[in-house]
Motif scaffolding. Structure first.
Motif, PDB file in Angstrom:
ATOM      1  N   PRO A 133     -14.835  11.637  -4.869  1.00 23.58           N
ATOM      2  CA  PRO A 133     -14.296  10.339  -5.305  1.00 23.58           C
ATOM      3  C   PRO A 133     -13.122   9.910  -4.424  1.00 23.58           C
ATOM      4  O   PRO A 133     -12.218  10.703  -4.159  1.00 23.58           O
ATOM      5  N   ILE A 134     -13.150   8.656  -3.984  1.00 22.48           N
ATOM      6  CA  ILE A 134     -12.118   8.207  -3.034  1.00 22.48           C
ATOM      7  C   ILE A 134     -10.973   7.465  -3.706  1.00 22.48           C
ATOM      8  O   ILE A 134      -9.972   7.150  -3.054  1.00 22.48           O
ATOM      9  N   ARG A 135     -11.056   7.232  -5.012  1.00 19.96           N
ATOM     10  CA  ARG A 135     -10.044   6.413  -5.672  1.00 19.96           C
ATOM     11  C   ARG A 135      -8.643   7.028  -5.581  1.00 19.96           C
ATOM     12  O   ARG A 135      -7.640   6.309  -5.555  1.00 19.96           O
ATOM     13  N   ASP A 136      -8.559   8.363  -5.531  1.00 18.83           N
ATOM     14  CA  ASP A 136      -7.247   9.002  -5.467  1.00 18.83           C
ATOM     15  C   ASP A 136      -6.854   9.427  -4.052  1.00 18.83           C
ATOM     16  O   ASP A 136      -5.871  10.141  -3.862  1.00 18.83           O
ATOM     17  N   ARG A 137      -7.630   8.963  -3.080  1.00 17.79           N
ATOM     18  CA  ARG A 137      -7.348   9.323  -1.687  1.00 17.79           C
ATOM     19  C   ARG A 137      -6.455   8.268  -1.021  1.00 17.79           C
ATOM     20  O   ARG A 137      -6.390   7.126  -1.465  1.00 17.79           O
ATOM     21  N   ARG A 138      -5.769   8.692   0.038  1.00 23.73           N
ATOM     22  CA  ARG A 138      -4.975   7.733   0.808  1.00 23.73           C
ATOM     23  C   ARG A 138      -5.869   7.139   1.891  1.00 23.73           C
ATOM     24  O   ARG A 138      -6.503   7.867   2.664  1.00 23.73           O
ATOM     25  N   ALA A 139      -5.916   5.808   1.966  1.00 24.51           N
ATOM     26  CA  ALA A 139      -6.758   5.114   2.938  1.00 24.51           C
ATOM     27  C   ALA A 139      -5.893   4.410   3.977  1.00 24.51           C
ATOM     28  O   ALA A 139      -4.855   3.826   3.651  1.00 24.51           O
ATOM     29  N   ASP A 164      -3.760   3.597  -2.853  1.00 27.02           N
ATOM     30  CA  ASP A 164      -2.859   3.960  -1.752  1.00 27.02           C
ATOM     31  C   ASP A 164      -3.497   3.517  -0.434  1.00 27.02           C
ATOM     32  O   ASP A 164      -4.240   4.255   0.207  1.00 27.02           O
ATOM     33  N   ILE A 165      -3.223   2.262  -0.043  1.00 28.33           N
ATOM     34  CA  ILE A 165      -3.819   1.682   1.161  1.00 28.33           C
ATOM     35  C   ILE A 165      -2.714   1.311   2.144  1.00 28.33           C
ATOM     36  O   ILE A 165      -1.763   0.607   1.789  1.00 28.33           O
ATOM     37  N   VAL A 166      -2.859   1.783   3.361  1.00 31.35           N
ATOM     38  CA  VAL A 166      -1.909   1.474   4.430  1.00 31.35           C
ATOM     39  C   VAL A 166      -2.644   0.665   5.502  1.00 31.35           C
ATOM     40  O   VAL A 166      -3.779   0.988   5.859  1.00 31.35           O
ATOM     41  N   VAL A 167      -1.982  -0.374   6.008  1.00 30.03           N
ATOM     42  CA  VAL A 167      -2.582  -1.213   7.051  1.00 30.03           C
ATOM     43  C   VAL A 167      -1.728  -1.133   8.306  1.00 30.03           C
ATOM     44  O   VAL A 167      -0.501  -1.304   8.252  1.00 30.03           O
ATOM     45  N   ALA A 170       2.337  -0.589   8.092  1.00 30.50           N
ATOM     46  CA  ALA A 170       3.085   0.318   8.957  1.00 30.50           C
ATOM     47  C   ALA A 170       3.045  -0.212  10.382  1.00 30.50           C
ATOM     48  O   ALA A 170       2.141  -0.968  10.753  1.00 30.50           O
ATOM     49  N   GLU A 171       4.033   0.160  11.164  1.00 33.31           N
ATOM     50  CA  GLU A 171       4.082  -0.272  12.556  1.00 33.31           C
ATOM     51  C   GLU A 171       2.971   0.409  13.356  1.00 33.31           C
ATOM     52  O   GLU A 171       2.591   1.552  13.071  1.00 33.31           O
ATOM     53  N   PHE A 172       2.458  -0.314  14.375  1.00 26.58           N
ATOM     54  CA  PHE A 172       1.384   0.255  15.181  1.00 26.58           C
ATOM     55  C   PHE A 172       1.843   1.518  15.905  1.00 26.58           C
ATOM     56  O   PHE A 172       1.059   2.455  16.113  1.00 26.58           O
TER      57      PHE A 172
END
Length: 435
Positions: free
Chosen positions: A179-185, A208-211, A231-233
């Motif tokens: 299950p991916i719901r509790d994963r950091r993406a 937990d989504i980071v772009v 987050a910065e590139f």
């Protein structure tokens, strides 16, 4: 003028070749303009997605344009023509219409039924409109393709049968990670595909989504829409070390994620970019799984809906496409004969007015009421004589050989369907023909 489609896709070319031919940004603009400048091309549009590069054009020559467009694709990609040619498909007239309608309906996608292609066609249409390469013929064709796509999704179960590349990729990720719901993406990129990825992750319950994006402001805007953070590139390597699931889709021409940036551990990377973002060498790292477009097709088939429902939906959409192609071609053939019908009526009207003028000169003593009655009688006679042939030729024009009937009329009456008078009278005469 005829419609031509030439290109290559995941069905005809390996991903490595598609990577080289794919164009975006300034390169896409240059290809579009170069095709428009090619001889015998009146209108054009370029559709470039993650699994296809296609040029649509309205042309008055076939072989010459095919050769020129093939050369342009070669020049822009750096792939020699002799290597490119075996992977190119060429569709002309009816087949070009059918191909675009099928693409719009999702039948030609890597994941059959996905709806993202409609947005990509709209983008290609808008770009061609903005650059002035879109004319009335191609515009009507593309608008109709969009309507066919909408109808297919509204009237069939193709949405349930198909899925986006992102959805298929996340299904594969769950097979690896659970299950991916509790994963950091981590989403790398902030374009339309990245936005779809972030939204799909959010719908799947991932909180937990980071772009990360080269333009930080765009990363911030996308992250805000899904309740994530940007987050910065420059921090990409550090963010990779914290992520369980990575979806990358940038417009970069070079690799964005290399093997030395990835820490060996349980991790799933989904590379949806063309050219690819992730170095294939990361597959050799312990615990790391990489799925890219090259491996997506097999995964898409495995992750698809049940065969019965899927095949039934595809069959229904194919029926819609076939009906819409017939209707489009019928209307288009009928429209082709309109200038000839207009010219015939225009010539007849000129003859009537000339003869009435002569009558007035020869018999000037005819009183006004009688002169008007004679004029109306002559016009009615001509209208009745021409009504049946003009209606009939419009009906016959809808057949595959319809152009021959219009050509026969032009020869018999020595018509020029491009005369200014004929063009000015189009609306009035069309109303008379349809009476």
């Amino acid at each position: 003028m005829s419609i031509l489609a030439i290109g290559l896709s995941h069905r005809t070319a390996p991903v490595a070749l598609l990577e080289r031919v794919s164009v975006s940004g300034d390169a896409l603009l240059k290809l579009l303009r170069d095709v428009q400048r090619a001889s015998c091309v009146a209108e054009t549009m370029v559709l470039s997605t993650c699994n296809r590069v296609e040029v649509y054009a309205v042309v008055d020559r076939f072989h010459a344009v095919v050769n020129e467009v093939s050369e342009l694709l070669s020049v822009h990609s750096g792939v020699p023509v002799e290597q490119l040619a075996p992977h190119l498909y060429v569709h002309y007239e009816d087949r070009a219409v059918e191909h675009l309608f099928s693409a719009g309906a999702g039948l030609d996608s890597m994941v059959v039924g996905e709806g993202q292609i409609l947005g990509q066609i709209r983008q290609a249409l808008k770009l061609a409109q903005d650059q002035g390469t879109m004319g009335p013929t191609l515009n009507e064709l593309v608008q109709q393709a969009l309507r066919v796509g909408k109808r297919s999704h509204a009237e069939t179960g193709i949405d349930r049968a198909g899925a986006s590349l992102v959805s298929v990729g996340l299904t594969l990720a769950e097979r690896v990670l659970g299950p991916i719901r509790d994963r950091r993406a981590l989403v790398v990129g902030a374009g339309s595909m990245s936005a779809l990825s972030a939204a799909t992750l959010q719908r799947a319950g991932v909180t937990d989504i980071v772009v990360v994006n080269r333009t930080h402001e765009r990363a911030v805007r996308l992250a805000q829409t899904v309740g994530g953070r940007a987050a910065e590139f420059g921090d990409l390597t550090a963010e990779l070390a914290q992520a369980d699931l990575v979806v990358s889709c940038t417009g970069a021409t070079d690799l964005v994620i290399t093997a030395d940036m990835v820490t060996p551990r349980e991790m799933f990377l989904l590379d949806l970019a063309l050219p690819r973002d992730v170095d294939p060498a990361v597959r050799r790292l312990p615990g790391v799984t990489l799925v890219d477009l090259e491996s997506m097709q097999e995964g898409a088939a495995e992750a698809g809906a049940d065969d019965g429902g899927r095949l039934e939906a595809i069959s229904e959409v194919r029926g819609i496409v076939a009906d819409e192609v017939r209707a489009y071609l019928s209307a288009e053939r009928a429209a082709r004969v309109t200038p000839t019908v207009v010219a015939l009526r225009s010539k007849a009207a000129d003859v009537v007015e000339t003869e009435l003028g002569r009558l007035a000169g020869r018999v000037p003593e005819i009183e006004g009421r009688i002169r008007d009655e004679v004029a109306q009688t002559v016009r009615r006679v001509v209208d009745k004589l021409l009504h049946e042939p003009t209606v009939r030729v419009k009906q016959l024009a809808e057949s595959p050989a319809g152009d021959h009937y219009a050509e026969a009329l032009r020869e018999l009456f020595n018509l020029d369907p491009k005369v200014p008078d004929a063009v000015r009278r189009t609306e009035t005469i069309d109303m008379e023909v349809d009476r």
